[in-house]
Design an enzyme around this catalytic site. Sequence first.
Site, mmCIF file in Angstrom:
data_model
loop_
_atom_site.group_PDB
_atom_site.id
_atom_site.type_symbol
_atom_site.label_atom_id
_atom_site.label_comp_id
_atom_site.label_asym_id
_atom_site.label_seq_id
_atom_site.Cartn_x
_atom_site.Cartn_y
_atom_site.Cartn_z
ATOM 1 N N ARG A 114 48.387 37.167 28.769
ATOM 2 C CA ARG A 114 49.795 36.795 28.596
ATOM 3 C C ARG A 114 50.748 37.687 29.368
ATOM 4 O O ARG A 114 51.899 37.315 29.612
ATOM 5 C CB ARG A 114 50.154 36.802 27.104
ATOM 6 C CG ARG A 114 49.477 35.679 26.335
ATOM 7 C CD ARG A 114 49.608 35.847 24.840
ATOM 8 N NE ARG A 114 48.832 34.826 24.124
ATOM 9 C CZ ARG A 114 48.578 34.854 22.834
ATOM 10 N NH1 ARG A 114 49.023 35.870 22.095
ATOM 11 N NH2 ARG A 114 47.872 33.894 22.274
ATOM 12 N N GLU A 137 37.313 42.708 38.251
ATOM 13 C CA GLU A 137 38.149 42.289 39.379
ATOM 14 C C GLU A 137 39.565 42.160 38.836
ATOM 15 O O GLU A 137 39.977 41.099 38.369
ATOM 16 C CB GLU A 137 37.631 40.968 39.941
ATOM 17 C CG GLU A 137 36.180 41.047 40.417
ATOM 18 C CD GLU A 137 35.397 39.784 40.130
ATOM 19 O OE1 GLU A 137 35.953 38.862 39.499
ATOM 20 O OE2 GLU A 137 34.232 39.715 40.521
#
Length: 202
Positions: A114, A137
């Site tokens: 979020r 990543e």
Amino acid sequence: MAKRLKSDMFLSDNDVKKGIKDGSIVIRPFNPKHLQPVSYDVTLGNEFEVNNRHATTAIDPVNKIYPDTRTVKVKDGEAFILHPGESVLGKQREFIGVDRNHLIILSGKSSLARIGLVVHNTAMLFNPCHYFYPTFELVNTNNVPIVLRPGMTIAQLLFARLTSPAGRTYKETGRYGAKNSNHFAEERRPAPKKKRVVRKKK
């Protein structure tokens, strides 16, 4: 005749605890407080791999040309600032792995999603018998910097039982060692560096 395993798909917290006890699942260090109903929360380590973008012209994975990078180590209690649009690699603090009857799936945390933090682009599947410190990543898709701190909860792992033991494991097919010290392929060529233009004085 090999005994067929019961396929229960994703493991519950009780199954994970059983796996830890019998050795089929490895999580070191293991913190019972991080165990969720169907997942286990993992934390961010102290090491980041950062692209030297000003020294790299392009990335060509087919020809094993990867970016020029540098390792940044952040001490506990300090912070790593991930700027908007920036992509870096980060280490997981926990050492993990499963036997040939299981696999692991990496998933992000909704609370971090979020705020625009991506923890994996495509590499979310960990094969049977792969014992290592996973690499995240990390990408900031927000328009403001995100502060990352070693030890913070960064992702969650889901464990699944296979319908039968894997015929080949990561030991036969994988390319990253237990320490996972090399984030890219073992055989690699550095990306061509930008040529510095020196202007002559008139």
